[in-house]
Design an enzyme around this catalytic site. Sequence first.
Site, short mmCIF file in Angstrom:
data_model
loop_
_atom_site.label_atom_id
_atom_site.label_comp_id
_atom_site.label_asym_id
_atom_site.label_seq_id
_atom_site.Cartn_x
_atom_site.Cartn_y
_atom_site.Cartn_z
N ARG A 122 84.18 66.17 -11.05
CA ARG A 122 84.16 67.60 -10.96
C ARG A 122 85.31 68.40 -11.76
NH1 ARG A 122 82.67 65.41 -6.19
NH2 ARG A 122 84.88 65.21 -5.48
N GLU B 174 92.18 58.53 -1.32
CA GLU B 174 92.05 58.94 0.00
C GLU B 174 90.97 57.97 0.71
OE1 GLU B 174 90.53 63.07 0.99
OE2 GLU B 174 91.30 62.68 3.21
P1 AMP Z 1 93.26 62.09 -4.11
O1 AMP Z 1 93.53 61.17 -5.11
O2 AMP Z 1 93.45 61.43 -2.57
O3 AMP Z 1 94.24 63.24 -4.18
O4 AMP Z 1 91.91 62.51 -4.22
C1 AMP Z 1 91.30 63.46 -4.97
C2 AMP Z 1 90.06 63.00 -5.69
O5 AMP Z 1 89.04 62.63 -4.50
C3 AMP Z 1 89.48 64.05 -6.34
O6 AMP Z 1 88.84 64.01 -7.36
C4 AMP Z 1 88.58 64.90 -5.35
O7 AMP Z 1 87.30 65.26 -5.98
C5 AMP Z 1 88.20 63.79 -4.17
N1 AMP Z 1 88.61 64.17 -2.91
C6 AMP Z 1 89.39 63.46 -2.24
N2 AMP Z 1 89.44 64.12 -0.91
C7 AMP Z 1 88.62 65.07 -0.90
C8 AMP Z 1 88.33 66.13 -0.11
N3 AMP Z 1 88.58 65.93 1.14
N4 AMP Z 1 87.21 66.96 -0.29
C9 AMP Z 1 87.05 67.12 -1.82
N5 AMP Z 1 87.06 66.08 -2.38
C10 AMP Z 1 87.95 64.97 -2.29
#
Ligand code: AMP
Length: 172
Positions: free
Chosen positions: A59, A96
Amino acid sequence: MPAWTDHIRDVPDFPKPGILFKDITPVLAHAVAFADAITSMAEPWRDAGIDAVVGVEARGFILGAAVARELGVGFVPVRKPGKLPAHTLALDYGLEYGRDRLEIHADAMPAGARVIVVDDVLATGGTLKAAVQLVEHQGATVVGTGVLVELGFLGARSAWTHPAPLYASVVF
Ligand code: AMP
């Protein structure tokens, strides 16, 4: 909150139970919401002398490419493993809901290029941090980062130690 944020859809338990997924596809599908969202991401960088926008698969490609057009600069993709055809640099990181690896073309930008790194959602911050480290390893200078949506309750901002500013168009 700006009107475009009404088009962000909450999808519970995706891709795993317990994750509230922030779905931005309705924002992309709505002409005015999409334009306003991109404007909000580009605004902080209009006079910042940016050479390129780096976007994180997948995205981050959609948003990053549109922000790059808005700023009149080029776009550089950071991709999942095995997708980029030429010589790449790689970095492993935790996110995550799992572990992943990011790659960038070694020759994507000239050394010292002033870039911003963008993604759709800041959750734990692991993806953005890895992308920033990868871009710096590549030789470019990260002058800032930007996300459309920050999940404030996950606390990524307080753990963010990079000196470049981190902009979020909306915080939940
Ligand atoms: P993080 O590395 O945990 O900050 O996760 C960010 C990446 O995972 C981004 O590329 C988001 O597209 C996706 N992502 C993680 N958690 C979510 C969420 N709750 N909703 C949408 N996308 C998420």
